[in-house]
Design a protein around this motif. Sequence first.
Motif, PDB file in Angstrom:
ATOM      1  N   LEU A  22       0.793  13.332   5.149  1.00  0.00           N
ATOM      2  CA  LEU A  22       0.619  12.983   3.734  1.00  0.00           C
ATOM      3  C   LEU A  22      -0.635  12.008   3.545  1.00  0.00           C
ATOM      4  N   ASP A  23      -1.295  12.063   2.460  1.00  0.00           N
ATOM      5  CA  ASP A  23      -2.354  11.334   2.036  1.00  0.00           C
ATOM      6  C   ASP A  23      -1.761  10.030   1.382  1.00  0.00           C
ATOM      7  N   PRO A  24      -2.573   8.849   1.551  1.00  0.00           N
ATOM      8  CA  PRO A  24      -2.076   7.741   0.833  1.00  0.00           C
ATOM      9  C   PRO A  24      -1.671   7.588  -0.500  1.00  0.00           C
ATOM     10  N   ASP A  25      -2.438   8.344  -1.149  1.00  0.00           N
ATOM     11  CA  ASP A  25      -2.199   8.491  -2.671  1.00  0.00           C
ATOM     12  C   ASP A  25      -0.945   9.280  -3.134  1.00  0.00           C
ATOM     13  N   GLN A  26      -0.227   9.912  -1.979  1.00  0.00           N
ATOM     14  CA  GLN A  26       0.896  10.586  -2.200  1.00  0.00           C
ATOM     15  C   GLN A  26       2.283   9.736  -2.165  1.00  0.00           C
ATOM     16  N   VAL A  27       1.906   8.583  -1.420  1.00  0.00           N
ATOM     17  CA  VAL A  27       3.169   7.742  -1.215  1.00  0.00           C
ATOM     18  C   VAL A  27       3.013   6.467  -1.875  1.00  0.00           C
ATOM     19  N   ASP A  28       4.141   5.885  -2.344  1.00  0.00           N
ATOM     20  CA  ASP A  28       4.274   4.366  -2.625  1.00  0.00           C
ATOM     21  C   ASP A  28       5.010   3.637  -1.794  1.00  0.00           C
ATOM     22  N   PHE A  29       4.464   2.491  -1.271  1.00  0.00           N
ATOM     23  CA  PHE A  29       5.216   2.026  -0.328  1.00  0.00           C
ATOM     24  C   PHE A  29       5.814   0.570  -1.059  1.00  0.00           C
ATOM     25  N   VAL A  30       7.279   0.692  -1.048  1.00  0.00           N
ATOM     26  CA  VAL A  30       7.868  -0.477  -1.657  1.00  0.00           C
ATOM     27  C   VAL A  30       8.826  -1.114  -0.468  1.00  0.00           C
ATOM     28  N   ASP A  31       8.498  -2.407  -0.407  1.00  0.00           N
ATOM     29  CA  ASP A  31       9.239  -3.197   0.625  1.00  0.00           C
ATOM     30  C   ASP A  31      10.283  -4.027  -0.023  1.00  0.00           C
ATOM     31  N   LEU A  32      11.700  -3.804   0.137  1.00  0.00           N
ATOM     32  CA  LEU A  32      12.580  -4.435  -0.414  1.00  0.00           C
ATOM     33  C   LEU A  32      12.719  -6.065  -0.424  1.00  0.00           C
ATOM     34  N   TYR A  33      12.316  -6.572   0.795  1.00  0.00           N
ATOM     35  CA  TYR A  33      11.978  -7.869   0.770  1.00  0.00           C
ATOM     36  C   TYR A  33      11.067  -8.246  -0.246  1.00  0.00           C
TER      37      TYR A  33
END
Length: 92
Positions: A22-33
Amino acid sequence: MRGAGDRSREVEQQEYLEYGGLDPDQVDFVDLYDHPDLNPVQLLRYDALFVGGISRDKENEVSWPESEFPFIHNLQAIMQLAIDRKIPTLLS
């Protein structure tokens, strides 16, 4: 689910990109902390869900107390929505 101070966070995110092709623009990283009250319905905008982290649990811990894992009930709701909507999910 690692939290901003966890040094493994960036490494894990990079591995998801690399091994997922995957390319970085294809993923949203969301940390539940960082976002313990994330609305599970937001998951419906995505094609898949990757779940990683939880470095803060103890080796012999069999439960996740809300005092240490403030997002635990929300995580359960997110996972249930993924199941109900048959959203492809990888838990690592």
